[in-house]
Design an enzyme around this catalytic site. Sequence first.
Site, PDB file in Angstrom:
ATOM      1  N   SER A  37       1.062  -1.285  -0.102  1.00 42.08           N
ATOM      2  CA  SER A  37      -0.196  -0.198  -0.047  1.00 42.08           C
ATOM      3  C   SER A  37       0.671   1.084  -0.162  1.00 42.08           C
ATOM      4  O   SER A  37       0.134   2.663   0.372  1.00 42.08           O
ATOM      5  CB  SER A  37      -1.118   0.238   1.010  1.00 42.08           C
ATOM      6  OG  SER A  37      -1.882  -1.145   0.877  1.00 42.08           O
ATOM      7  N   LYS A  67       0.202   3.620  -3.294  1.00 40.92           N
ATOM      8  CA  LYS A  67      -0.621   4.407  -3.290  1.00 40.92           C
ATOM      9  C   LYS A  67      -0.428   6.014  -3.676  1.00 40.92           C
ATOM     10  O   LYS A  67      -1.114   6.472  -4.422  1.00 40.92           O
ATOM     11  CB  LYS A  67      -1.719   3.644  -1.807  1.00 40.92           C
ATOM     12  CG  LYS A  67      -2.580   2.433  -2.236  1.00 40.92           C
ATOM     13  CD  LYS A  67      -2.887   2.280  -0.742  1.00 40.92           C
ATOM     14  CE  LYS A  67      -3.790   0.481  -0.457  1.00 40.92           C
ATOM     15  NZ  LYS A  67      -4.364   0.461   0.397  1.00 40.92           N
ATOM     16  N   TYR A 116      -3.780  -3.298 -10.022  1.00 44.99           N
ATOM     17  CA  TYR A 116      -2.947  -2.657  -8.371  1.00 44.99           C
ATOM     18  C   TYR A 116      -2.026  -3.938  -7.926  1.00 44.99           C
ATOM     19  O   TYR A 116      -1.294  -3.773  -7.113  1.00 44.99           O
ATOM     20  CB  TYR A 116      -4.909  -2.870  -8.052  1.00 44.99           C
ATOM     21  CG  TYR A 116      -4.507  -3.303  -6.565  1.00 44.99           C
ATOM     22  CD1 TYR A 116      -4.138  -2.053  -6.013  1.00 44.99           C
ATOM     23  CD2 TYR A 116      -4.915  -3.829  -5.233  1.00 44.99           C
ATOM     24  CE1 TYR A 116      -3.517  -2.167  -4.736  1.00 44.99           C
ATOM     25  CE2 TYR A 116      -4.604  -3.830  -4.508  1.00 44.99           C
ATOM     26  CZ  TYR A 116      -4.657  -2.398  -3.712  1.00 44.99           C
ATOM     27  OH  TYR A 116      -4.506  -2.655  -2.328  1.00 44.99           O
ATOM     28  N   TYR A 132      -5.233   4.252   7.734  1.00 45.51           N
ATOM     29  CA  TYR A 132      -5.949   3.821   7.549  1.00 45.51           C
ATOM     30  C   TYR A 132      -6.736   4.183   9.498  1.00 45.51           C
ATOM     31  O   TYR A 132      -6.563   5.500   9.604  1.00 45.51           O
ATOM     32  CB  TYR A 132      -5.897   2.869   7.519  1.00 45.51           C
ATOM     33  CG  TYR A 132      -4.995   1.539   6.919  1.00 45.51           C
ATOM     34  CD1 TYR A 132      -5.232   1.981   5.792  1.00 45.51           C
ATOM     35  CD2 TYR A 132      -4.229   1.131   7.114  1.00 45.51           C
ATOM     36  CE1 TYR A 132      -4.259   1.166   4.463  1.00 45.51           C
ATOM     37  CE2 TYR A 132      -3.022   0.546   6.088  1.00 45.51           C
ATOM     38  CZ  TYR A 132      -3.394   0.752   5.500  1.00 45.51           C
ATOM     39  OH  TYR A 132      -2.701   0.191   3.774  1.00 45.51           O
ATOM     40  N   VAL A 167       2.134  -3.553   3.779  1.00 46.15           N
ATOM     41  CA  VAL A 167       1.574  -4.600   4.887  1.00 46.15           C
ATOM     42  C   VAL A 167       2.357  -5.361   4.337  1.00 46.15           C
ATOM     43  O   VAL A 167       3.052  -6.880   5.155  1.00 46.15           O
ATOM     44  CB  VAL A 167      -0.040  -5.645   4.313  1.00 46.15           C
ATOM     45  CG1 VAL A 167      -0.639  -5.050   5.061  1.00 46.15           C
ATOM     46  CG2 VAL A 167       0.235  -5.690   2.738  1.00 46.15           C
TER      47      VAL A 167
HETATM   48  N1  GLN Z   1      -1.757  -5.605  -1.908  1.00 50.68           N
HETATM   49  C1  GLN Z   1      -2.409  -5.394  -0.331  1.00 50.68           C
HETATM   50  C2  GLN Z   1      -4.377  -5.513  -0.494  1.00 50.68           C
HETATM   51  O1  GLN Z   1      -4.529  -4.442  -1.548  1.00 50.68           O
HETATM   52  C3  GLN Z   1      -2.156  -3.548  -0.123  1.00 50.68           C
HETATM   53  C4  GLN Z   1      -2.706  -3.241   1.126  1.00 50.68           C
HETATM   54  C5  GLN Z   1      -2.222  -2.820   2.361  1.00 50.68           C
HETATM   55  O2  GLN Z   1      -0.398  -3.072   1.835  1.00 50.68           O
HETATM   56  N2  GLN Z   1      -2.523  -1.899   3.502  1.00 50.68           N
HETATM   57  O3  GLN Z   1      -4.475  -5.770   0.533  1.00 50.68           O
END
Ligand code: GLN
Length: 408
Positions: free
Chosen positions: A68, A71, A193, A245, A263
């Site tokens: 993420s 993003k 994605y 988040y 993550v």
């Molecule tokens: N690829 C992960 C997902 O979409 C990214 C989520 C994250 O890093 N918080 O679940």
Amino acid sequence: MPVDLRDPVRLLLDTVLADARVHEEGAVADYIPELANADPDALGIALVSTRGVPHEAGDSGVEFTIQSVSKPFAYALALDLFGIDAVSEHVGLEPSGEPFNAISLDEASGRPMNPMINAGAIVTTSLLPGATADEKFAVVRTGLERFAGRELGVDEAVFASEAATGDRNRALAYLTRSAGTLGSTAEVATTAYFRQCSVLVTARDLAIMAATLATGGVNPVTGERVISEDAARWTMAVMTGCGMYDASGTWLVRVGLPAKSGVGGGIVAVQPGQFGIGTFSPRLDARGNSVRGVAMLEALSRDHGLHMLAHREEPLSPIGALSRSDDGMETVAALRGELRFAAAEEVLTRLAPLVRDDGTLVLDFSSVTSVGPAATRLFRALPGLLGPVEDRHIQVVLHDPEGVLDDD
Ligand code: GLN
């Protein structure tokens, strides 16, 4: 990159890193099965200033998947191409206060609440140019590479693993598609994605990427402009409100820097105008944020006063020297330093009463390093403000040999 053992910033990062090792809590993400193979003890940090000087400690050169943390950078690319208004028709700007994978769509518009949660990130990637997943991913990858200043690989095993298990993200894509906010088919958006999340980076890469936001869009290592100043500012604003988040509010109080976690264990944080930081430690807390990454950034912010809203000491007076001609007709003020709104306001309100009604005010900008846009406007308005008003006829001379007042 050679490590300079006498680098004082590196020594500081070494200490921050050593202190973070006491944190044994948290767990490596395993909802994407391949991520469970990460080394839970890996720990790295890097800081890159807006002058492009890297400082790093621990496993700062170890690759992991960006997840993420991609993003905000994909969002920045979309903002750079289409502007905030067009992008905001598809994805909102409001903190959701919900987990990263929440079904978080605005009831009336069907838009995801923001681009930092999965729903909003999938929509963002769907908006990028390209008809196929490969074409869209090529745009993202090239963009991430320009932010990082080097070619970036993809972890195919993590990609395959997420593609095999990513049905919740597919569900989010179908929901946004049915609401009319997705810019492609659900399959194209999620495939692009998933690949975006599988791009391999190091903490050093993340620090350079963050520093590129800190400069207002220019990669400070390569010198390349990657995105516009507007796109950089909008991106950092959304990171400030939504990057961590449902821990974003606490983060804003305790760390106070625009940031984004992933993550894979990465976090980026930006001190606008100063530096970018990248951290790597795969053990995550319940919200999906790296435990040691959060600990390191909290410690750095607390111990070194890095909160972007921290009170700054009063700067030196912007008026370095003040002199008056023998006949009292001419007042010369030598200005200095970096002049922003408050400095311009001080100059104008202190000097205006000192100048004789038929005298001359010379503002000497020779020792001024930069003038912000609001200050420039005030100085430029001065001849009109002090000029022929009733019985006052003050001449204003702006002596600006270096052109610091150039509107730009
Ligand atoms: N690829 C992960 C997902 O979409 C990214 C989520 C994250 O890093 N918080 O679940």
